[in-house]
Design a protein around this motif. Sequence first.
Motif, PDB file in Angstrom:
ATOM      1  N   ASP A  43       0.857  -1.175   0.000  1.00 20.02           N
ATOM      2  CA  ASP A  43       0.000   0.000   0.000  1.00 20.02           C
ATOM      3  C   ASP A  43       0.894   1.226   0.000  1.00 20.02           C
ATOM      4  OD1 ASP A  43      -2.382   1.380   0.027  1.00 20.02           O
ATOM      5  OD2 ASP A  43      -2.443   1.486   2.220  1.00 20.02           O
ATOM      6  N   PRO A  44       0.851   2.097  -0.958  1.00 19.01           N
ATOM      7  CA  PRO A  44       0.022   2.049  -2.157  1.00 19.01           C
ATOM      8  C   PRO A  44       0.627   1.090  -3.197  1.00 19.01           C
ATOM      9  CG  PRO A  44       1.362   4.020  -2.236  1.00 19.01           C
ATOM     10  CD  PRO A  44       1.671   3.320  -0.920  1.00 19.01           C
ATOM     11  N   THR A  45      -0.236   0.453  -3.932  1.00 21.77           N
ATOM     12  CA  THR A  45       0.195  -0.495  -4.956  1.00 21.77           C
ATOM     13  C   THR A  45       0.583   0.254  -6.221  1.00 21.77           C
ATOM     14  OG1 THR A  45      -1.266  -2.187  -4.093  1.00 21.77           O
ATOM     15  CG2 THR A  45      -0.524  -2.472  -6.356  1.00 21.77           C
ATOM     16  N   ARG A  47       1.008   1.278  -9.972  1.00 23.31           N
ATOM     17  CA  ARG A  47       0.120   1.127 -11.130  1.00 23.31           C
ATOM     18  C   ARG A  47       0.627  -0.007 -12.018  1.00 23.31           C
ATOM     19  NH1 ARG A  47      -3.804   4.074 -13.397  1.00 23.31           N
ATOM     20  NH2 ARG A  47      -3.801   4.199 -15.659  1.00 23.31           N
ATOM     21  N   ARG A  49       0.485  -3.223 -11.397  1.00 21.76           N
ATOM     22  CA  ARG A  49       0.920  -4.419 -10.666  1.00 21.76           C
ATOM     23  C   ARG A  49      -0.012  -5.607 -10.914  1.00 21.76           C
ATOM     24  NH1 ARG A  49       4.425  -5.011  -6.281  1.00 21.76           N
ATOM     25  NH2 ARG A  49       5.502  -3.417  -7.462  1.00 21.76           N
TER      26      ARG A  49
END
Length: 75
Positions: A43-45, A47, A49
């Motif tokens: 978190d945050p992943t 973009r 992924r």
Amino acid sequence: MNSDYQQQLEEVRAIARRIRERDRKNDEDRDRIRSLIPQLFPDPTPRGRLTEVVEATGWTREYVARIRDGKVKPS
């Protein structure tokens, strides 16, 4: 004829054993992948992924997302 039958039956048994062993190993490998997937989504992943993980596994986006979200657990 009986010896041919016995030989063929033994061959069938040997092949079936190999298949069961491969299935067991494949199940273990799939469980390992399922246990790793949540760790790939910090978190945050980043973009993109989900797309990368879907391509790596060959599984559907929906299935990978369900694993990521904890809705599918390793066996």
